[in-house]
Design an enzyme around this catalytic site. Structure first.
Site, PDB file in Angstrom:
ATOM      1  N   PHE A   1       0.800  -1.224   0.000  1.00 24.58           N
ATOM      2  CA  PHE A   1       0.000   0.000   0.000  1.00 24.58           C
ATOM      3  C   PHE A   1       0.828   1.267   0.000  1.00 24.58           C
ATOM      4  O   PHE A   1       0.350   2.323  -0.409  1.00 24.58           O
ATOM      5  CB  PHE A   1      -0.930   0.020   1.228  1.00 24.58           C
ATOM      6  CG  PHE A   1      -0.228   0.307   2.536  1.00 24.58           C
ATOM      7  CD1 PHE A   1       0.075   1.612   2.923  1.00 24.58           C
ATOM      8  CD2 PHE A   1       0.134  -0.722   3.399  1.00 24.58           C
ATOM      9  CE1 PHE A   1       0.713   1.875   4.125  1.00 24.58           C
ATOM     10  CE2 PHE A   1       0.773  -0.467   4.594  1.00 24.58           C
ATOM     11  CZ  PHE A   1       1.066   0.839   4.958  1.00 24.58           C
TER      12      PHE A   1
ATOM     13  N   LYS B   1      -1.274  -7.928  -8.640  1.00 21.73           N
ATOM     14  CA  LYS B   1      -2.211  -7.888  -7.518  1.00 21.73           C
ATOM     15  C   LYS B   1      -1.766  -6.735  -6.612  1.00 21.73           C
ATOM     16  O   LYS B   1      -0.871  -6.879  -5.795  1.00 21.73           O
ATOM     17  CB  LYS B   1      -2.203  -9.202  -6.745  1.00 21.73           C
ATOM     18  CG  LYS B   1      -3.510  -9.535  -5.998  1.00 21.73           C
ATOM     19  CD  LYS B   1      -3.941  -8.530  -4.957  1.00 21.73           C
ATOM     20  CE  LYS B   1      -3.136  -8.629  -3.685  1.00 21.73           C
ATOM     21  NZ  LYS B   1      -3.662  -7.681  -2.627  1.00 21.73           N
TER      22      LYS B   1
ATOM     23  N   GLU C   1      -5.065  -3.846  -1.643  1.00 26.69           N
ATOM     24  CA  GLU C   1      -6.494  -3.565  -1.624  1.00 26.69           C
ATOM     25  C   GLU C   1      -6.811  -2.254  -0.895  1.00 26.69           C
ATOM     26  O   GLU C   1      -7.947  -1.767  -0.960  1.00 26.69           O
ATOM     27  CB  GLU C   1      -7.248  -4.723  -0.957  1.00 26.69           C
ATOM     28  CG  GLU C   1      -6.983  -4.927   0.516  1.00 26.69           C
ATOM     29  CD  GLU C   1      -5.731  -5.713   0.823  1.00 26.69           C
ATOM     30  OE1 GLU C   1      -5.563  -6.129   1.981  1.00 26.69           O
ATOM     31  OE2 GLU C   1      -4.902  -5.913  -0.105  1.00 26.69           O
TER      32      GLU C   1
ATOM     33  N   CYS D   1       9.749   1.318   3.527  1.00 29.80           N
ATOM     34  CA  CYS D   1      10.753   0.361   3.994  1.00 29.80           C
ATOM     35  C   CYS D   1      12.159   0.957   3.993  1.00 29.80           C
ATOM     36  O   CYS D   1      13.072   0.364   4.553  1.00 29.80           O
ATOM     37  CB  CYS D   1      10.714  -0.908   3.148  1.00 29.80           C
ATOM     38  SG  CYS D   1      11.227  -0.662   1.437  1.00 29.80           S
TER      39      CYS D   1
ATOM     40  N   GLU E   1       9.682  -3.545  13.203  1.00 27.10           N
ATOM     41  CA  GLU E   1       9.465  -2.548  12.160  1.00 27.10           C
ATOM     42  C   GLU E   1       8.134  -1.848  12.458  1.00 27.10           C
ATOM     43  O   GLU E   1       7.062  -2.446  12.324  1.00 27.10           O
ATOM     44  CB  GLU E   1       9.411  -3.193  10.770  1.00 27.10           C
ATOM     45  CG  GLU E   1       9.258  -2.157   9.662  1.00 27.10           C
ATOM     46  CD  GLU E   1       9.104  -2.779   8.274  1.00 27.10           C
ATOM     47  OE1 GLU E   1       9.525  -2.131   7.296  1.00 27.10           O
ATOM     48  OE2 GLU E   1       8.559  -3.885   8.174  1.00 27.10           O
TER      49      GLU E   1
ATOM     50  N   SER F   1       6.018  -6.814   3.913  1.00 28.73           N
ATOM     51  CA  SER F   1       6.609  -7.097   5.218  1.00 28.73           C
ATOM     52  C   SER F   1       7.419  -8.392   5.178  1.00 28.73           C
ATOM     53  O   SER F   1       7.212  -9.248   4.315  1.00 28.73           O
ATOM     54  CB  SER F   1       5.515  -7.213   6.280  1.00 28.73           C
ATOM     55  OG  SER F   1       4.739  -8.381   6.061  1.00 28.73           O
TER      56      SER F   1
END
Length: 498
Positions: free
Chosen positions: A149, A173, A176, A281, A382, A226
């Protein structure tokens, strides 16, 4: 309410599952859209479209592919503001940050435009008598990408432009949580002349992800997200015989030596820790202050942190927007409370923050934690939010050990005026991307992005030369032709009884 659909075979396709995910405006907290979640059959339809398209696209000329990509780059440039607005509306980042995201994604499109140079291959003549050897690279077939995202336009552009330039077809993909930007990217690709089925998008959740990982016609999977999910992606995809590049999480350290320009270091720590609300990240989440620099450096960072302007991403005055969801905001805030309980000093507390007129938005102020114990959750996990930890180290050797002991190895940086110290750091630190007086060392498009240790699962980094290698497979061709003057035919060198 608007529904974000799938993109299959060059056109929008309505979902049939009856399952939908909410798409929020993080600045208001209101659900403004919904996204259709794919069934297994819908994923299969996207893969079938990509497989059929590969028959011609994989055989298409480099000139045809690059012509489409040049047009695509032109359309992206013309629509960059529109794409940035979609990012801001669904992710929440400020408009300037969203524009920067689009620009960094376009770097990979530009790299893909030059794919004819990258795919030249190699030729060695006369390796033996009248024998030549050539190496070429060919596309894999149908490949897939699963994206996060936090960069809903840039990370997809890290993948599909290079993959299709190499002759593959692609199934994406996206997250969402903010699906509209990638959908718009697919629309513009079709407008640029990309044939039907070369780029497909399936919206969804774990059902779609697992089908991508299991589908026998998908040859390779790229992932950014992640660490736990990256591990899952790698294991599941490899189990089904796929090539994998899965980029995981990070805990990026910024080492500040006593000779550093502390004003510069403080400015860059603010940008790197709190830009994009810390949801990246490559964010700096730990500053390692060496020697007696800590007190002064923390004071400078705190002064700047308290002055940050936080508000809706559509407000030109905002320097940081909201977080992606209410649940994520609350989880990030919990790390500040637990850090205090576990021995850290809370210098700036951003919890409980709200924006006038946007009280229901997913806003969180910035937090600065000093003298954070290495055992604290705020140091070990994180956080993926606007929380910056400061730890102290007596010497450079203590600092480098601290960084190298981290289970992550995505990015790191050193701030110093000493070239020798910087050179030693860049050789000794165990991380995939290193900055010298650069806090977020994200490589330009023609170098590859990726970390070490628990930040990367798979052998190859993303985009750059590694990306091209990932989306192609090598073939070596050895040839020998008889000289016209030969009368005895070709001797293949097989043993005989004579």
């Amino acid at each position: 309410m608007k529904t974000i659909t799938h993109w299959i075979d060059g056109k929008p396709v309505e979902g049939t599952s009856g399952r939908f995910g909410p798409v929020y405006n993080p600045a208001t907290g209101a659900q403004e859209k919904q996204v259709a979640f794919a069934t297994v059959d819908e994923v299969d339809a996207a893969v079938a479209s990509a497989k059929a398209a590969f028959e011609s696209w994989g055989q298409s000329s480099l000139a045809k592919r690059t012509a489409v990509l040049f047009k695509y780059r032109e359309l992206l440039d013309a629509h960059r503001d529109e794409i940035a607005e979609l990012i801001t509306a669904e992710h929440g980042k400020v408009h300037s940050d969203a524009l920067g995201e689009v620009a960094r994604g376009m770097e990979i499109v530009e790299l893909a435009c030059g794919i004819s140079v990258q795919l030249k291959g190699e030729l060695s003549t006369q390796v033996s008598s009248r024998v030549d050897v050539a190496s070429i690279r060919q596309p894999l077939g149908v490949v897939a990408g699963i994206t996060p995202f936090n960069f809903p336009a840039m990370v997809p552009m890290w993948m599909f432009p290079l993959a299709i330039a190499c002759g593959n077809t692609f199934v994406l993909k996206p997250s969402e949580k903010d699906p509209s930007a990638s959908f718009r990217l697919a629309e513009l690709a079709t407008e640029a002349g990309l044939p039907e089925g070369v780029l497909n998008i399936v919206q969804g959740d774990k059902t779609a992800v697992d089908r991508i990982l299991e589908h026998p016609d998908i040859e390779a999977v790229s992932f950014v997200g992640s660490t736990p999910i990256a591990k899952y992606i790698q294991l599941k995809a490899v189990e089904h015989g796929k090539r994998v590049q899965a980029l995981g999480g990070a805990k990026n350290h910024m080492l500040v030596l006593p000779d550093a320009d502390l004003d510069l270091a403080a400015d860059q720590a603010i940008n790197a820790a709190y830009g994009s609300a810390g949801e990246r990240c490559m964010a700096v989440s730990v500053v390692v202050a060496v020697g007696d620099t800590g007190d002064e450096l923390v004071a400078k960072i705190a002064e700047r942190a308290r002055a940050l302007r936080i508000g809706p991403g559509t407000d030109p005055a905002s320097e940081m927007g909201p977080l992606i969801t209410r649940e994520h905001r609350d989880k990030v805030a919990s790390y500040v409370a637990s850090a205090a309980e576990q021995g850290a000093e809370v210098v700036v507390d951003g919890t409980g923050f709200s924006v006038d007129g946007h009280e229901d938005g997913f806003f969180l102020g910035v937090s600065l934690l000093d003298r954070v114990p290495l055992t604290a959750d705020a140091y070990r996990d994180e956080i993926f939010g606007p929380v910056l930890c400061v730890v102290r180290a007596e010497t450079y050797d203590d600092a480098i050990k601290l960084i190298n002991d981290s289970r992550w190895g995505n990015g790191t940086a050193i701030f110093t005026r000493d070239g020798g110290a910087a050179r030693r750091f860049q050789l000794e630190v165990k991380a995939g991307m290193v900055g010298v007086n650069v806090p977020i060392p994200v490589p330009v498009g023609y170098h590859s992005f990726g970390g070490w240790k628990d930040s990367l699962f798979g052998d190859l980094h993303i985009y750059g030369n590694d990306g091209i290698a990932f989306y192609t497979q090598g073939k070596v061709i050895t040839t020998r032709w008889p000289d016209p003057s030969d009368a005895g035919g070709i001797n293949l060198g097989f043993p005989s009884n004579t």
